[in-house]
Motif scaffolding. Sequence first.
Motif, PDB file in Angstrom:
ATOM      1  N   ARG A 217      59.587 -21.767  21.651  1.00  0.00           N
ATOM      2  CA  ARG A 217      59.420 -20.347  21.351  1.00  0.00           C
ATOM      3  C   ARG A 217      58.309 -20.148  20.327  1.00  0.00           C
ATOM      4  NH1 ARG A 217      64.805 -19.016  19.120  1.00  0.00           N
ATOM      5  NH2 ARG A 217      63.738 -17.130  18.469  1.00  0.00           N
ATOM      6  N   GLU A 218      57.465 -19.141  20.572  1.00  0.00           N
ATOM      7  CA  GLU A 218      56.343 -18.844  19.686  1.00  0.00           C
ATOM      8  C   GLU A 218      56.647 -17.625  18.822  1.00  0.00           C
ATOM      9  OE1 GLU A 218      52.685 -18.640  21.833  1.00  0.00           O
ATOM     10  OE2 GLU A 218      52.811 -20.745  22.413  1.00  0.00           O
ATOM     11  N   LEU A 219      55.833 -17.439  17.802  1.00  0.00           N
ATOM     12  CA  LEU A 219      56.002 -16.286  16.928  1.00  0.00           C
ATOM     13  C   LEU A 219      55.610 -15.007  17.644  1.00  0.00           C
ATOM     14  CD1 LEU A 219      54.562 -17.467  13.483  1.00  0.00           C
ATOM     15  CD2 LEU A 219      56.934 -17.485  14.271  1.00  0.00           C
ATOM     16  N   THR A 220      56.283 -13.934  17.288  1.00  0.00           N
ATOM     17  CA  THR A 220      55.888 -12.610  17.741  1.00  0.00           C
ATOM     18  C   THR A 220      54.694 -12.170  16.888  1.00  0.00           C
ATOM     19  OG1 THR A 220      57.324 -11.494  16.167  1.00  0.00           O
ATOM     20  CG2 THR A 220      58.269 -12.007  18.349  1.00  0.00           C
ATOM     21  N   ARG A 221      54.115 -11.044  17.250  1.00  0.00           N
ATOM     22  CA  ARG A 221      53.014 -10.501  16.437  1.00  0.00           C
ATOM     23  C   ARG A 221      53.514 -10.227  15.016  1.00  0.00           C
ATOM     24  NH1 ARG A 221      49.773  -4.874  17.154  1.00  0.00           N
ATOM     25  NH2 ARG A 221      48.238  -5.322  15.565  1.00  0.00           N
ATOM     26  N   ARG A 222      54.692  -9.600  14.925  1.00  0.00           N
ATOM     27  CA  ARG A 222      55.273  -9.331  13.603  1.00  0.00           C
ATOM     28  C   ARG A 222      55.523 -10.636  12.850  1.00  0.00           C
ATOM     29  NH1 ARG A 222      61.311  -7.875  12.633  1.00  0.00           N
ATOM     30  NH2 ARG A 222      61.339  -9.293  10.902  1.00  0.00           N
ATOM     31  N   GLY A 223      55.992 -11.666  13.568  1.00  0.00           N
ATOM     32  CA  GLY A 223      56.229 -12.958  12.937  1.00  0.00           C
ATOM     33  C   GLY A 223      54.969 -13.536  12.322  1.00  0.00           C
ATOM     34  N   ARG A 224      53.865 -13.449  13.047  1.00  0.00           N
ATOM     35  CA  ARG A 224      52.580 -13.937  12.511  1.00  0.00           C
ATOM     36  C   ARG A 224      52.185 -13.156  11.261  1.00  0.00           C
ATOM     37  NH1 ARG A 224      49.885 -17.582  15.340  1.00  0.00           N
ATOM     38  NH2 ARG A 224      50.540 -18.018  17.463  1.00  0.00           N
ATOM     39  N   GLN A 225      52.390 -11.843  11.302  1.00  0.00           N
ATOM     40  CA  GLN A 225      52.037 -11.006  10.148  1.00  0.00           C
ATOM     41  C   GLN A 225      52.930 -11.326   8.950  1.00  0.00           C
ATOM     42  OE1 GLN A 225      52.479  -7.164  12.026  1.00  0.00           O
ATOM     43  NE2 GLN A 225      50.342  -7.125  12.709  1.00  0.00           N
ATOM     44  N   ASP A 226      54.230 -11.534   9.197  1.00  0.00           N
ATOM     45  CA  ASP A 226      55.141 -11.876   8.104  1.00  0.00           C
ATOM     46  C   ASP A 226      54.814 -13.245   7.511  1.00  0.00           C
ATOM     47  OD1 ASP A 226      56.426  -9.454   8.516  1.00  0.00           O
ATOM     48  OD2 ASP A 226      58.184 -10.335   9.486  1.00  0.00           O
ATOM     49  N   ALA A 227      54.468 -14.212   8.366  1.00  0.00           N
ATOM     50  CA  ALA A 227      54.102 -15.544   7.863  1.00  0.00           C
ATOM     51  C   ALA A 227      52.846 -15.455   7.000  1.00  0.00           C
ATOM     52  CB  ALA A 227      53.898 -16.512   9.030  1.00  0.00           C
ATOM     53  N   ALA A 228      51.892 -14.615   7.411  1.00  0.00           N
ATOM     54  CA  ALA A 228      50.694 -14.402   6.594  1.00  0.00           C
ATOM     55  C   ALA A 228      51.079 -13.769   5.256  1.00  0.00           C
ATOM     56  CB  ALA A 228      49.694 -13.522   7.345  1.00  0.00           C
ATOM     57  N   ALA A 229      52.037 -12.845   5.293  1.00  0.00           N
ATOM     58  CA  ALA A 229      52.519 -12.230   4.037  1.00  0.00           C
ATOM     59  C   ALA A 229      53.141 -13.294   3.132  1.00  0.00           C
ATOM     60  CB  ALA A 229      53.523 -11.121   4.344  1.00  0.00           C
ATOM     61  N   ALA A 230      53.823 -14.275   3.708  1.00  0.00           N
ATOM     62  CA  ALA A 230      54.392 -15.374   2.905  1.00  0.00           C
ATOM     63  C   ALA A 230      53.278 -16.176   2.246  1.00  0.00           C
ATOM     64  CB  ALA A 230      55.257 -16.281   3.787  1.00  0.00           C
ATOM     65  N   GLY A 231      52.218 -16.449   2.981  1.00  0.00           N
ATOM     66  CA  GLY A 231      51.077 -17.179   2.412  1.00  0.00           C
ATOM     67  C   GLY A 231      50.426 -16.411   1.274  1.00  0.00           C
ATOM     68  N   ARG A 232      50.272 -15.097   1.462  1.00  0.00           N
ATOM     69  CA  ARG A 232      49.698 -14.272   0.391  1.00  0.00           C
ATOM     70  C   ARG A 232      50.612 -14.265  -0.830  1.00  0.00           C
ATOM     71  NH1 ARG A 232      48.450 -11.243   4.892  1.00  0.00           N
ATOM     72  NH2 ARG A 232      50.190  -9.793   4.566  1.00  0.00           N
ATOM     73  N   TRP A 233      51.924 -14.163  -0.609  1.00  0.00           N
ATOM     74  CA  TRP A 233      52.870 -14.142  -1.719  1.00  0.00           C
ATOM     75  C   TRP A 233      52.794 -15.447  -2.511  1.00  0.00           C
ATOM     76  CZ3 TRP A 233      57.242 -16.857  -3.256  1.00  0.00           C
ATOM     77  CH2 TRP A 233      58.032 -16.256  -4.234  1.00  0.00           C
ATOM     78  N   LEU A 234      52.771 -16.567  -1.822  1.00  0.00           N
ATOM     79  CA  LEU A 234      52.666 -17.861  -2.503  1.00  0.00           C
ATOM     80  C   LEU A 234      51.372 -17.933  -3.309  1.00  0.00           C
ATOM     81  CD1 LEU A 234      53.985 -20.146   0.371  1.00  0.00           C
ATOM     82  CD2 LEU A 234      55.068 -19.850  -1.866  1.00  0.00           C
ATOM     83  N   HIS A 235      50.272 -17.495  -2.709  1.00  0.00           N
ATOM     84  CA  HIS A 235      48.979 -17.518  -3.398  1.00  0.00           C
ATOM     85  C   HIS A 235      49.003 -16.610  -4.632  1.00  0.00           C
ATOM     86  CE1 HIS A 235      44.667 -17.796  -3.912  1.00  0.00           C
ATOM     87  NE2 HIS A 235      44.611 -16.477  -3.953  1.00  0.00           N
ATOM     88  N   GLU A 236      49.533 -15.394  -4.464  1.00  0.00           N
ATOM     89  CA  GLU A 236      49.587 -14.435  -5.580  1.00  0.00           C
ATOM     90  C   GLU A 236      50.444 -14.942  -6.729  1.00  0.00           C
ATOM     91  OE1 GLU A 236      51.007 -10.895  -3.676  1.00  0.00           O
ATOM     92  OE2 GLU A 236      49.103 -10.579  -2.618  1.00  0.00           O
ATOM     93  N   HIS A 237      51.440 -15.754  -6.447  1.00  0.00           N
ATOM     94  CA  HIS A 237      52.318 -16.296  -7.477  1.00  0.00           C
ATOM     95  C   HIS A 237      51.865 -17.677  -7.956  1.00  0.00           C
ATOM     96  CE1 HIS A 237      54.826 -12.986  -6.130  1.00  0.00           C
ATOM     97  NE2 HIS A 237      55.359 -13.042  -7.331  1.00  0.00           N
ATOM     98  N   GLY A 238      50.680 -18.086  -7.546  1.00  0.00           N
ATOM     99  CA  GLY A 238      50.113 -19.347  -8.018  1.00  0.00           C
ATOM    100  C   GLY A 238      50.886 -20.572  -7.577  1.00  0.00           C
ATOM    101  N   ILE A 239      51.543 -20.474  -6.420  1.00  0.00           N
ATOM    102  CA  ILE A 239      52.334 -21.604  -5.925  1.00  0.00           C
ATOM    103  C   ILE A 239      51.527 -22.335  -4.864  1.00  0.00           C
ATOM    104  CG2 ILE A 239      54.480 -22.336  -4.820  1.00  0.00           C
ATOM    105  CD1 ILE A 239      55.759 -19.734  -5.928  1.00  0.00           C
ATOM    106  N   GLY A 240      51.012 -23.479  -5.241  1.00  0.00           N
ATOM    107  CA  GLY A 240      50.335 -24.350  -4.288  1.00  0.00           C
ATOM    108  C   GLY A 240      51.331 -25.386  -3.806  1.00  0.00           C
TER     109      GLY A 240
END
Length: 175
Positions: A29-52
Motif C-alpha cells: 500500500r502506498e501513501l495517499t496525497r494527504r499522507g505525502r503532505q502529512d509526512a512532509a509536515a513531519a519533516g518540517r516539524w523535525l527540522h523546525e525543532h532542530g531534531i536531526g
Amino acid sequence: MTRAARDRTLILLRHAKAEQTLGVPDHDRELTRRGRQDAAAAGRWLHEHGIGVDEVLCSTADRTRQTCEEVWAAGCPEADVHHDRRIYNASAEALLAVVREADDDADVVMVVGHAPGIPALTEQLADGEGSTDGHRRLAEGFPTCGLAVLHYAGRWADLDLGDASLERFHVARAD
C-alpha cells in the motif's frame, strides 16, 4: 572504569496515511496525497525543532519507505536508513529488539513503523514518565504521522521498558 550514560533520542513515527485499494497487498500500500503532505509536515516539524536523525530503522512496507522520503524532502536531514522486514507490523517487543541493535554511535534513532507496535512501544518505554502534555496527547490516540520523541540515557543495547521519558508527542498534519 565506568562511562557516564550517554543521552539519546528515540523518535517513533507511525507511517502517514495510506491508500485502501482492493487487491493490493497490505505491504504494498502506498501513501495517499494527504499522507505525502502529512509526512512532509513531519519533516518540517523535525527540522523546525532542530531534531536531526543519525539512524533510521524503517519497515520495508511501501508506505513507510515513502513516509521517510517525504520527511527528508521536507527538510529533516537525511540519515543512515536501514530497511528491516522485522519492523513490518511488529509488536512492541519485536520493535524493542530492533532498536537494541541500533548503531551505538547514533545519538538520535528514528523508527518508522506501524500501529499497534509503535504506539505500544511508546507507552511501554515511557511508562508515564516525561511531559504531561505529551502523555495527554498520546492518550488521545496515535494516528498516522504521529511522532513520539523520547529521551533515554544509555546504550541502545541496554534499552528496556520503562527506561525512557516522553519529551513530546506531535501529530504532523499539512496546513
